[in-house]
Design a protein around this motif. Structure first.
Motif, PDB file in Angstrom:
ATOM      1  N   GLY A   1       0.788  -1.230   0.000  1.00 51.65           N
ATOM      2  CA  GLY A   1       0.000   0.000   0.000  1.00 51.65           C
ATOM      3  C   GLY A   1       0.816   1.274   0.000  1.00 51.65           C
ATOM      4  O   GLY A   1       0.258   2.360  -0.186  1.00 51.65           O
ATOM      5  N   GLU A   2       2.131   1.174   0.190  1.00 57.66           N
ATOM      6  CA  GLU A   2       2.946   2.388   0.129  1.00 57.66           C
ATOM      7  C   GLU A   2       3.139   2.793  -1.331  1.00 57.66           C
ATOM      8  O   GLU A   2       3.072   1.965  -2.243  1.00 57.66           O
ATOM      9  N   LEU A   3       3.346   4.092  -1.548  1.00 59.43           N
ATOM     10  CA  LEU A   3       3.433   4.624  -2.898  1.00 59.43           C
ATOM     11  C   LEU A   3       4.882   4.877  -3.297  1.00 59.43           C
ATOM     12  O   LEU A   3       5.678   5.388  -2.495  1.00 59.43           O
ATOM     13  N   LEU A   4       5.210   4.519  -4.540  1.00 61.53           N
ATOM     14  CA  LEU A   4       6.541   4.732  -5.089  1.00 61.53           C
ATOM     15  C   LEU A   4       6.436   5.654  -6.293  1.00 61.53           C
ATOM     16  O   LEU A   4       5.498   5.552  -7.084  1.00 61.53           O
ATOM     17  N   ARG A   5       7.428   6.522  -6.441  1.00 60.23           N
ATOM     18  CA  ARG A   5       7.428   7.476  -7.548  1.00 60.23           C
ATOM     19  C   ARG A   5       8.791   7.426  -8.236  1.00 60.23           C
ATOM     20  O   ARG A   5       9.830   7.398  -7.578  1.00 60.23           O
ATOM     21  N   GLY A   6       8.757   7.393  -9.578  1.00 66.81           N
ATOM     22  CA  GLY A   6       9.998   7.386 -10.345  1.00 66.81           C
ATOM     23  C   GLY A   6       9.711   7.203 -11.824  1.00 66.81           C
ATOM     24  O   GLY A   6       8.591   7.385 -12.279  1.00 66.81           O
ATOM     25  N   LYS A   7      10.746   6.813 -12.562  1.00 67.57           N
ATOM     26  CA  LYS A   7      10.624   6.597 -14.005  1.00 67.57           C
ATOM     27  C   LYS A   7      10.670   5.101 -14.314  1.00 67.57           C
ATOM     28  O   LYS A   7      11.347   4.340 -13.633  1.00 67.57           O
ATOM     29  N   VAL A   8       9.960   4.728 -15.372  1.00 66.42           N
ATOM     30  CA  VAL A   8       9.846   3.332 -15.788  1.00 66.42           C
ATOM     31  C   VAL A   8      10.929   3.007 -16.818  1.00 66.42           C
ATOM     32  O   VAL A   8      11.175   3.776 -17.747  1.00 66.42           O
ATOM     33  N   TYR A   9      11.545   1.836 -16.640  1.00 67.25           N
ATOM     34  CA  TYR A   9      12.562   1.326 -17.557  1.00 67.25           C
ATOM     35  C   TYR A   9      12.131  -0.055 -18.031  1.00 67.25           C
ATOM     36  O   TYR A   9      11.350  -0.730 -17.371  1.00 67.25           O
ATOM     37  N   ASP A  10      12.669  -0.465 -19.169  1.00 68.24           N
ATOM     38  CA  ASP A  10      12.367  -1.778 -19.723  1.00 68.24           C
ATOM     39  C   ASP A  10      13.669  -2.536 -19.924  1.00 68.24           C
ATOM     40  O   ASP A  10      14.653  -1.983 -20.413  1.00 68.24           O
TER      41      ASP A  10
END
Length: 130
Positions: A75-84
């Motif tokens: 339930g905690e929120l994470l913020r950042g950029k997505v990589y593949d």
């Protein structure tokens, strides 16, 4: 800074190594590029099983990081950029909003979270925020 060697022969077979420096930005990749430049927020929780959270992971590209912070509670929120990487998505985490906290805080060190832990490891871990 990247250094390379050039060789030159002088006189009686002596070889002198000349060192030259080249701009690191021209010679070395800055690492993988994100899928896009958008910073995104995800709800981190396991989809199956009884685990109460997930540990941060090291970089899927370098193996570095993933240490020094408590695990992420469901339930905690994470913020950042997505990589593949090879068709699997990973979030390079810049900030976390811990349970009961009113705002995001920056993470220390390099912290990553895969979107999916696998069938026998909690299923999907990162979900769109509702």
């Amino acid at each position: 800074q990247v250094v390379w060697l050039e060789t030159a022969a002088f006189g009686a077979g002596h070889i002198i190594f000349l060192m030259a420096a080249k701009s690191a930005t021209a010679a070395v990749s800055e690492g993988p590029a994100p899928v896009n430049d958008e910073v995104q927020t995800y709800d981190c929780h396991i989809s199956s099983g009884s685990c109460t959270g997930v540990n941060f992971r090291p970089s899927p590209f370098t193996g570095q990081g993933g240490r020094g912070l408590p695990f992420v509670k469901n339930g905690e929120l994470l913020r950042g950029k997505v990589y593949d990487k090879g068709g699997s998505k990973f979030l390079k985490v810049d900030e976390i909003q811990r349970e009961g906290a009113g705002k995001f805080q920056p993470v220390t060190g390099e912290q990553w979270m895969p979107f999916d832990g696998g069938l026998f490891n909690g299923g999907q871990w990162l979900h769109d925020v509702k």
